[in-house]
Design a protein around this motif. Sequence first.
Motif, PDB file in Angstrom:
ATOM      1  N   PRO A 153       0.794  -1.235   0.000  1.00 40.21           N
ATOM      2  CA  PRO A 153       0.000   0.000   0.000  1.00 40.21           C
ATOM      3  C   PRO A 153       0.826   1.284   0.000  1.00 40.21           C
ATOM      4  CG  PRO A 153      -0.987  -1.588   1.480  1.00 40.21           C
ATOM      5  CD  PRO A 153       0.306  -2.190   1.028  1.00 40.21           C
ATOM      6  N   GLY A 154       2.046   1.230   0.556  1.00 45.27           N
ATOM      7  CA  GLY A 154       2.886   2.424   0.531  1.00 45.27           C
ATOM      8  C   GLY A 154       3.222   2.872  -0.882  1.00 45.27           C
ATOM      9  N   ASN A 155       3.436   1.900  -1.766  1.00 43.58           N
ATOM     10  CA  ASN A 155       3.694   2.241  -3.170  1.00 43.58           C
ATOM     11  C   ASN A 155       2.507   2.955  -3.795  1.00 43.58           C
ATOM     12  OD1 ASN A 155       5.396  -0.178  -2.438  1.00 43.58           O
ATOM     13  ND2 ASN A 155       6.223   0.233  -4.451  1.00 43.58           N
ATOM     14  N   TRP A 156       1.312   2.542  -3.414  1.00 44.87           N
ATOM     15  CA  TRP A 156       0.115   3.127  -3.993  1.00 44.87           C
ATOM     16  C   TRP A 156       0.068   4.624  -3.738  1.00 44.87           C
ATOM     17  CZ3 TRP A 156      -4.774   0.115  -5.040  1.00 44.87           C
ATOM     18  CH2 TRP A 156      -4.492  -1.233  -5.271  1.00 44.87           C
ATOM     19  N   ALA A 157       0.332   5.021  -2.479  1.00 41.86           N
ATOM     20  CA  ALA A 157       0.228   6.437  -2.120  1.00 41.86           C
ATOM     21  C   ALA A 157       1.218   7.288  -2.903  1.00 41.86           C
ATOM     22  CB  ALA A 157       0.454   6.609  -0.614  1.00 41.86           C
ATOM     23  N   THR A 158       2.478   6.842  -2.960  1.00 42.78           N
ATOM     24  CA  THR A 158       3.482   7.634  -3.677  1.00 42.78           C
ATOM     25  C   THR A 158       3.212   7.647  -5.177  1.00 42.78           C
ATOM     26  OG1 THR A 158       4.900   5.657  -3.594  1.00 42.78           O
ATOM     27  CG2 THR A 158       5.324   7.374  -1.981  1.00 42.78           C
ATOM     28  N   ASP A 159       2.818   6.508  -5.736  1.00 48.33           N
ATOM     29  CA  ASP A 159       2.568   6.439  -7.181  1.00 48.33           C
ATOM     30  C   ASP A 159       1.342   7.262  -7.582  1.00 48.33           C
ATOM     31  OD1 ASP A 159       4.751   4.828  -7.657  1.00 48.33           O
ATOM     32  OD2 ASP A 159       3.629   2.961  -7.532  1.00 48.33           O
ATOM     33  N   ILE A 160       0.302   7.224  -6.746  1.00 49.98           N
ATOM     34  CA  ILE A 160      -0.909   7.996  -7.059  1.00 49.98           C
ATOM     35  C   ILE A 160      -0.620   9.496  -7.023  1.00 49.98           C
ATOM     36  CG2 ILE A 160      -3.178   8.676  -6.149  1.00 49.98           C
ATOM     37  CD1 ILE A 160      -3.601   5.722  -5.405  1.00 49.98           C
ATOM     38  N   GLU A 161       0.081   9.945  -5.977  1.00 48.80           N
ATOM     39  CA  GLU A 161       0.399  11.372  -5.900  1.00 48.80           C
ATOM     40  C   GLU A 161       1.354  11.785  -7.012  1.00 48.80           C
ATOM     41  OE1 GLU A 161       1.914  14.819  -2.784  1.00 48.80           O
ATOM     42  OE2 GLU A 161       1.756  12.731  -2.111  1.00 48.80           O
ATOM     43  N   ALA A 162       2.337  10.928  -7.336  1.00 47.95           N
ATOM     44  CA  ALA A 162       3.285  11.241  -8.410  1.00 47.95           C
ATOM     45  C   ALA A 162       2.570  11.353  -9.752  1.00 47.95           C
ATOM     46  CB  ALA A 162       4.361  10.161  -8.477  1.00 47.95           C
ATOM     47  N   GLY A 163       1.657  10.430 -10.032  1.00 50.93           N
ATOM     48  CA  GLY A 163       0.920  10.478 -11.293  1.00 50.93           C
ATOM     49  C   GLY A 163      -0.026  11.651 -11.367  1.00 50.93           C
ATOM     50  N   SER A 164      -0.689  11.948 -10.246  1.00 51.05           N
ATOM     51  CA  SER A 164      -1.632  13.062 -10.217  1.00 51.05           C
ATOM     52  C   SER A 164      -0.930  14.403 -10.416  1.00 51.05           C
ATOM     53  CB  SER A 164      -2.382  13.059  -8.882  1.00 51.05           C
ATOM     54  OG  SER A 164      -3.109  14.252  -8.701  1.00 51.05           O
ATOM     55  N   ARG A 165       0.200  14.608  -9.735  1.00 52.52           N
ATOM     56  CA  ARG A 165       0.891  15.902  -9.788  1.00 52.52           C
ATOM     57  C   ARG A 165       1.713  16.088 -11.062  1.00 52.52           C
ATOM     58  NH1 ARG A 165       1.354  19.073  -5.225  1.00 52.52           N
ATOM     59  NH2 ARG A 165       0.513  18.194  -3.286  1.00 52.52           N
ATOM     60  N   PHE A 166       2.407  15.031 -11.475  1.00 50.79           N
ATOM     61  CA  PHE A 166       3.396  15.198 -12.538  1.00 50.79           C
ATOM     62  C   PHE A 166       3.139  14.333 -13.774  1.00 50.79           C
ATOM     63  CE2 PHE A 166       5.566  16.038  -8.455  1.00 50.79           C
ATOM     64  CZ  PHE A 166       5.872  17.385  -8.658  1.00 50.79           C
ATOM     65  N   GLY A 167       1.960  13.758 -13.866  1.00 52.46           N
ATOM     66  CA  GLY A 167       1.651  12.943 -15.031  1.00 52.46           C
ATOM     67  C   GLY A 167       2.548  11.725 -15.113  1.00 52.46           C
ATOM     68  N   SER A 178       8.863  17.166  -6.220  1.00 51.28           N
ATOM     69  CA  SER A 178       9.131  16.029  -7.110  1.00 51.28           C
ATOM     70  C   SER A 178      10.270  15.180  -6.539  1.00 51.28           C
ATOM     71  CB  SER A 178       9.481  16.505  -8.519  1.00 51.28           C
ATOM     72  OG  SER A 178      10.747  17.138  -8.545  1.00 51.28           O
ATOM     73  N   TRP A 179      11.261  15.829  -5.914  1.00 51.36           N
ATOM     74  CA  TRP A 179      12.339  15.088  -5.266  1.00 51.36           C
ATOM     75  C   TRP A 179      11.805  14.300  -4.082  1.00 51.36           C
ATOM     76  CZ3 TRP A 179      17.499  14.376  -6.350  1.00 51.36           C
ATOM     77  CH2 TRP A 179      18.003  15.102  -7.433  1.00 51.36           C
ATOM     78  N   TYR A 180      10.937  14.928  -3.316  1.00 51.24           N
ATOM     79  CA  TYR A 180      10.329  14.271  -2.164  1.00 51.24           C
ATOM     80  C   TYR A 180       9.586  13.008  -2.603  1.00 51.24           C
ATOM     81  CZ  TYR A 180       7.231  13.680   1.906  1.00 51.24           C
ATOM     82  OH  TYR A 180       6.544  13.184   2.976  1.00 51.24           O
ATOM     83  N   LEU A 181       8.797  13.131  -3.665  1.00 50.42           N
ATOM     84  CA  LEU A 181       8.064  11.969  -4.171  1.00 50.42           C
ATOM     85  C   LEU A 181       8.999  10.940  -4.790  1.00 50.42           C
ATOM     86  CD1 LEU A 181       4.866  13.544  -5.775  1.00 50.42           C
ATOM     87  CD2 LEU A 181       4.972  12.028  -3.806  1.00 50.42           C
ATOM     88  N   ALA A 182      10.049  11.424  -5.463  1.00 50.96           N
ATOM     89  CA  ALA A 182      11.005  10.499  -6.075  1.00 50.96           C
ATOM     90  C   ALA A 182      11.673   9.635  -5.019  1.00 50.96           C
ATOM     91  CB  ALA A 182      12.057  11.274  -6.866  1.00 50.96           C
ATOM     92  N   ILE A 183      12.081  10.242  -3.902  1.00 47.97           N
ATOM     93  CA  ILE A 183      12.701   9.478  -2.823  1.00 47.97           C
ATOM     94  C   ILE A 183      11.666   8.542  -2.190  1.00 47.97           C
ATOM     95  CG2 ILE A 183      13.807   9.647  -0.548  1.00 47.97           C
ATOM     96  CD1 ILE A 183      15.070  12.264  -1.540  1.00 47.97           C
ATOM     97  N   GLY A 184      10.418   9.021  -2.099  1.00 47.19           N
ATOM     98  CA  GLY A 184       9.348   8.161  -1.611  1.00 47.19           C
ATOM     99  C   GLY A 184       9.162   6.947  -2.488  1.00 47.19           C
ATOM    100  N   ILE A 185       9.242   7.125  -3.812  1.00 46.19           N
ATOM    101  CA  ILE A 185       9.115   6.000  -4.746  1.00 46.19           C
ATOM    102  C   ILE A 185      10.275   5.031  -4.567  1.00 46.19           C
ATOM    103  CG2 ILE A 185       9.209   5.363  -7.191  1.00 46.19           C
ATOM    104  CD1 ILE A 185       7.629   7.917  -7.797  1.00 46.19           C
ATOM    105  N   VAL A 186      11.498   5.578  -4.409  1.00 55.67           N
ATOM    106  CA  VAL A 186      12.665   4.715  -4.189  1.00 55.67           C
ATOM    107  C   VAL A 186      12.495   3.929  -2.898  1.00 55.67           C
ATOM    108  CG1 VAL A 186      15.135   4.680  -3.722  1.00 55.67           C
ATOM    109  CG2 VAL A 186      14.232   6.170  -5.507  1.00 55.67           C
ATOM    110  N   GLY A 187      12.057   4.617  -1.827  1.00 56.53           N
ATOM    111  CA  GLY A 187      11.847   3.947  -0.545  1.00 56.53           C
ATOM    112  C   GLY A 187      10.754   2.909  -0.605  1.00 56.53           C
TER     113      GLY A 187
END
Length: 425
Positions: free
Chosen positions: A37-51, A200-209
């Motif tokens: 589920p952690g991946n879901w949150a970061t991926d959803i926000e990343a897709g919503s904000r930055f396509g 975007s960096w914050y989300l990128a690190i979230g995606i890596v984590g």
Amino acid sequence: MSDFKGSISIPKDGTPWAKFFRFLGPGLLVSVGYMDPGNWATDIEAGSRFGYLLLSIVLFSSLGAIALQYLSLKLGIASGMDLALASRMQFGKKTNLFQWFLAEIAIIATDIAEVLGSALAFKLLFGCSLLTGVAITCLDTFIVLAFAGKGFRKIEAIILGLVATIGICYLVELLLLDLHMPSVLAGYIPSLSLAHDPHSWYLAIGIVGATIMPHNLYLHSAIVQTRKIGVSEVEKRQAIRFSTIDTVVSLSLAFLVNSAILILAASAFHGTGRNEVADIQDAHRLLEPIMGSWLAPLLFAIALLASGQSSTFTGTIAGQVILEGYLNLQLPSWKIRLITRSLALIPAFIGVAWLGDDSTGKLLVITQVILGLQLPFAVYPLVKFTSDKKLMGSFANRRPLKLLTWGLFAVISTANIWLIVQIFN
């Protein structure tokens, strides 16, 4: 985990396909951590904000994950030790305790994500409050206990069913969308347009984590030892080869699921001007009016529940590996599950009660950033041990792999330092 070591026999006189089939499974268990589920949150926000732009980070993270999980399985097969046990044998007492403390934080952060994801799935499916959903997640302890003595192969079969559920749900979701494939494929090419956006960096690190999870490095090095492979170099090389194929296939599936989550958010939300969708509940609520089908939110909730429940099994096993390896402490799985779940329920209850039912997305992203910050402390010993000829013998990393994995460690560490600076500025 010591009860399962060498519990799955490999036929010495069988065909290569028969042997390969017996090695399938550990990669699948590891892949669960890459679609929790952690991946879901970061991926959803990343897709919503930055396509689609952060699809390149998903790709980079997945390739890095394959490299690190390869080191993990190789450590387990070649040395006969998991990462936690190797750390206890190689480091001093103070360093060992520090490593154990960080590993436990990673386990708790992972379990918080499982609690929140499963609780939200119960809310979306049955209409209960999020706090009630958190309470219901206590029951998954009994699910783990029910299968604890059934054998490791049974656990792998259950995980296969749950992962297949997630994959089928998202395949149908994507079929309901009218995707522009050139735009999707362009998202896998790194873009400098996001370099100056701190979020975007914050989300990128979230995606890596969320993608390269610390507890998976401990988990994989242990569960490959459930196969009884023999002690000769030929047998070990064959085991590493088959386990590597298992890992690449399984993590490729996880990569496709993570991509599907981000693509869904980018197409359904960013593509329709809804750039602020950062919560799984909002994503669920908006799917039906945007996609024009009641099936979309239902599949979304079912996949979320399958994701949370599959992570429950792997989290319990990883907790056992860490306690046995670092502290030489062997506890029944039900005790480990109760301790870990209790430590996760407290912050989950507090977070939901304080921030409200709409806080799930924020809390999930925070857990993934915490995991990202813990990651270098698991990667460093893994690369160090697998490069040590005294420990690994002829299986020690060669120069190209050393350069690649130390470079990956440097990139992860630099990104984490940047994040810490941004948090305290």
